[in-house]
Design a protein around this motif. Sequence first.
Motif, PDB file in Angstrom:
ATOM      1  N   ARG B  36      66.918  36.642 109.985  1.00  0.00           N
ATOM      2  CA  ARG B  36      67.436  38.080 110.609  1.00  0.00           C
ATOM      3  C   ARG B  36      68.666  38.649 109.996  1.00  0.00           C
ATOM      4  O   ARG B  36      68.565  39.806 109.629  1.00  0.00           O
ATOM      5  N   ARG B  43      68.636  46.292 105.401  1.00  0.00           N
ATOM      6  CA  ARG B  43      68.334  47.643 106.024  1.00  0.00           C
ATOM      7  C   ARG B  43      69.613  48.546 105.965  1.00  0.00           C
ATOM      8  O   ARG B  43      69.728  49.431 105.743  1.00  0.00           O
ATOM      9  N   ASP B  90      56.283  32.714 110.100  1.00  0.00           N
ATOM     10  CA  ASP B  90      55.110  32.504 111.385  1.00  0.00           C
ATOM     11  C   ASP B  90      55.690  31.570 112.243  1.00  0.00           C
ATOM     12  O   ASP B  90      55.156  31.974 113.483  1.00  0.00           O
ATOM     13  N   ASP B  94      57.721  35.430 115.952  1.00  0.00           N
ATOM     14  CA  ASP B  94      58.366  36.964 116.182  1.00  0.00           C
ATOM     15  C   ASP B  94      57.567  37.976 115.587  1.00  0.00           C
ATOM     16  O   ASP B  94      57.127  37.956 114.291  1.00  0.00           O
ATOM     17  N   PRO B  95      56.574  38.848 116.362  1.00  0.00           N
ATOM     18  CA  PRO B  95      55.712  39.519 115.870  1.00  0.00           C
ATOM     19  C   PRO B  95      56.355  40.585 114.882  1.00  0.00           C
ATOM     20  O   PRO B  95      55.617  41.118 114.198  1.00  0.00           O
ATOM     21  N   GLU B  96      57.653  40.595 114.898  1.00  0.00           N
ATOM     22  CA  GLU B  96      58.313  41.664 113.892  1.00  0.00           C
ATOM     23  C   GLU B  96      58.356  41.129 112.486  1.00  0.00           C
ATOM     24  O   GLU B  96      58.884  41.782 111.749  1.00  0.00           O
ATOM     25  N   HIS B  98      56.381  38.632 110.775  1.00  0.00           N
ATOM     26  CA  HIS B  98      55.069  37.762 110.830  1.00  0.00           C
ATOM     27  C   HIS B  98      54.241  38.136 109.728  1.00  0.00           C
ATOM     28  O   HIS B  98      54.055  39.232 109.546  1.00  0.00           O
ATOM     29  N   GLU B 103      54.661  44.875 106.814  1.00  0.00           N
ATOM     30  CA  GLU B 103      54.228  45.898 105.873  1.00  0.00           C
ATOM     31  C   GLU B 103      55.288  46.151 104.883  1.00  0.00           C
ATOM     32  O   GLU B 103      56.576  46.229 105.359  1.00  0.00           O
ATOM     33  N   TRP B 104      55.196  46.253 103.591  1.00  0.00           N
ATOM     34  CA  TRP B 104      56.345  46.153 102.819  1.00  0.00           C
ATOM     35  C   TRP B 104      56.523  47.562 102.019  1.00  0.00           C
ATOM     36  O   TRP B 104      55.661  48.323 101.907  1.00  0.00           O
ATOM     37  N   ASP B 105      57.726  47.530 101.366  1.00  0.00           N
ATOM     38  CA  ASP B 105      58.218  48.856 100.785  1.00  0.00           C
ATOM     39  C   ASP B 105      57.674  48.684  99.361  1.00  0.00           C
ATOM     40  O   ASP B 105      58.181  48.706  98.430  1.00  0.00           O
ATOM     41  N   ARG B 202      52.339  57.681 101.202  1.00  0.00           N
ATOM     42  CA  ARG B 202      53.400  57.519 102.203  1.00  0.00           C
ATOM     43  C   ARG B 202      54.589  57.153 101.283  1.00  0.00           C
ATOM     44  O   ARG B 202      55.789  57.564 101.603  1.00  0.00           O
ATOM     45  N   GLN B 203      54.435  55.952 100.536  1.00  0.00           N
ATOM     46  CA  GLN B 203      55.540  55.764  99.625  1.00  0.00           C
ATOM     47  C   GLN B 203      56.257  56.654  98.562  1.00  0.00           C
ATOM     48  O   GLN B 203      57.281  56.965  98.688  1.00  0.00           O
ATOM     49  N   LYS B 206      57.989  59.432 100.704  1.00  0.00           N
ATOM     50  CA  LYS B 206      59.153  59.222 101.238  1.00  0.00           C
ATOM     51  C   LYS B 206      60.217  59.330  99.960  1.00  0.00           C
ATOM     52  O   LYS B 206      61.305  59.933 100.063  1.00  0.00           O
TER      53      LYS B 206
END
Lengths: 363, 348
Positions: B36, B43, B90, B94-96, B98, B103-105, B202-203, B206
């Motif tokens: 975390r 970020r 996993d 935590d679903p965020e 997992h 999905e990655w950048d 989308r990438q 952005k």
Amino acid sequence: MTALARTSMDGVALRVADTVGWLTTPLMPDDYLGLINPLWSSRKLRGRVEAVHAETKDAVSLTIRPGRGWTAHRAGQFIRVGVDVDGVRHWRTYSLSSAPERADGRVTITVKAAPDGIVSTHLVHRIEPGTVIGLTRPEGGFVLPQPVPSRLLFVTAGSGITPVMAMLRSLVRRGEMPDVILLHSVPRREEVIFGAELRRLAGRFPNLRLHEQYTRSGGRLSLSQLPDLCPDWSKRGVWMCGPPGMLEEAETRWREAGIATRLHVEHFRPVVAASTRGVGGRVRFLPSGQEADADGATPLLVVGEDAGVLMPSGCRMGICYSCTGRLRSGRVRDLRTGREHGEEGELVQTCVSAAAGPVEIEL
Amino acid sequence: MKTLSGADIEEFGRELDNIRDDVIASRGEDDARYIRRVIAVQRALEVSGRALLFASVLPPAWLAGTAALATAKILENMEIGHNVLHGQWDWMRDPEIHSSTWEWDLVSPASQWKHTHNYLHHTWTNVLGKDRDIGYSLMRLSPEQPWHPYYLGQPLYNAMLAPLFEWGIALHDLELERLRRGDKSWGQAFTQLRAILHKAGRQVVKDYVAFPLLAGPLFLPVLIGNLTANMTRNVWGHTVIFCGHFPDEAAVFTEEQIEGETRGEWYLRQLLGSCNLDGGPLFHIMTGNLSHQIEHHLFPDLPSNRYAEIAPRVRALCERFGLPYNSGSLLRQTATVWKRVFRLALPT
Ligand SMILES: Cc1cc2nc3c(=O)[nH]c(=O)nc-3n(C[C@H](O)[C@H](O)[C@H](O)COP(=O)(O)OP(=O)(O)OC[C@H]3O[C@@H](n4cnc5c(N)ncnc54)[C@H](O)[C@@H]3O)c2cc1C
Ligand code: FES
């Protein structure tokens, strides 16, 4: 705010999030906002534990400030809370013990530590104020109707007092205490959660009569005592929350008296069939394809969770259907009845179904 | 390397299983806090990088912004994305964080990469004809691959692949060679291509349209900053990943060699086909702990922050069984990778 205004606000918020999403892709704006304040998330309802108050030696009340997306509850309803214990997220159900009329927007849950209970012992003994937990919106039909019946009977045992406490607190807040009899059963006087508050209320409202049964000294509360403790029991609306045996006995009694609709019960624990022994099997969870070995007595929900699969869940006792998965192949055993069943495409509740042989299930 | 008896290999496997069990038994709150924190730092770095780029009328701000953004992107792909997609986190449920939701950048969709990487590459590591990561169907990195004049140009291909690595990975996931062989239908490839285009679109919007436009007069500096950050990440990822399997000593296997492979033999193949990079804690994080490629290949789903801790145990085990444990500096390993690229460009 009116419901309409709120909907159009949500619509605007969604469009804004969508536009900003082009800047945060592949993440959502929430993923960044959540770092500043987890309660701001619009996708995930969360709450912050603001205070932990000891009720008895092994029970606490947690004061929670719910985040964005919360909706007011009705007294008697429950929520699910997601708590990290040793780094692992667990979801459990707890009744709200606070009145919805509470002015500061906070809610409370009251938890009693179950022996070896993973989540309850964590909440009772270890959780710190400030911790952020996952929440779901209030749900459940264990509530008083409107208008409130003029005569009520509450029968509770142990932590089963929590939803009833919310109802009593709500009645007090609204200043309309009907004729209430509360029969509450606990092992010893020191173990009565909300003991002081209940006795104070009984002193303040003459039409609230409280009977505390201490089972260590006085034996367990039996329904045969009912006519003595509450002569007009069959005329009252009844809300009952306690161990599975007590609830089952009551359901039979009220059914036999032909007044089953007067009885409302809330189960905290599933009724498990006496014999649920059976062979298990390899379980494959779709769409992820993760696999695990299951014995014939462990719910598929627990098997999946232990294997790190993201399993949807709710009450964990077969009443809410949040945990269902579609059976792709194999058969399962219903742990409540011991019955084996399973057709391809059948929706099964993973929290009360164990594998009966190899199983493929789509979540 | 001495040859091990079957019993030795199984004993080696059991010892590795013990290491694995120890880590699993002790996974807990500290590990959860670690990932975390890395995500929060990543970020924050990304937001600061982009903010600095918006102030890039001042050249130092441009430089700092680009560096912060590149660092954030490297962390996002390597220590976070790659490892989350391996299912290393996993167990937290935590679903965020997992593998099934992440999905990655990067231009390639996580789901496609999970198939080619987690399944094909990790199962068939360094097996010729199976592990499509050997040379990425672009280069000849093993003498067993038949030579073709096309390979004369491979030093150039490799140099070009580095800055475009994320596009190379997306293309790689399409498995065009299977399409040519007829193992894969055009319909399948088309569905996949649509997913890639959606994600890549989308990438691109952005980094090369939305943020530059938002910067108004600073359109160009922001565009170039974003491009530089993406290319830096690509070159870094390419370098680290090639060091993992293609230094000169790394072994390559044939399908016959791995028939009926036991768990112990599988471990052995993972060990012999992987190479580590030496460095400090920060270096390990910046490589997504692929600097512990050996440990990662032995235990692809254990949390990356634990590789450093078990590395000495794995190394000691290798010593005990007389097995090589290939570890070297980034410079040395990169040099041997390039040596191999050049050498195998010529017929052998
Ligand atoms: C609708 C609903 C409302 C609920 N409201 C409350 C509430 O207000 N307060 C509250 O304390 N609990 C409440 N519960 C129970 C709660 O959800 C958990 O089941 C309980 O806290 C035990 O969880 P655990 O993780 O600690 O135990 P687990 O680790 O899941 O189980 C450990 C052991 O405890 C036993 N056990 C499981 N549940 C109970 C239980 N309820 N009592 C005693 N032993 C148990 C199990 O059989 C097992 O042996 C409610 C449950 C439901 C379905
Ligand atoms: S979790 Fe509620 S029915 Fe299964």
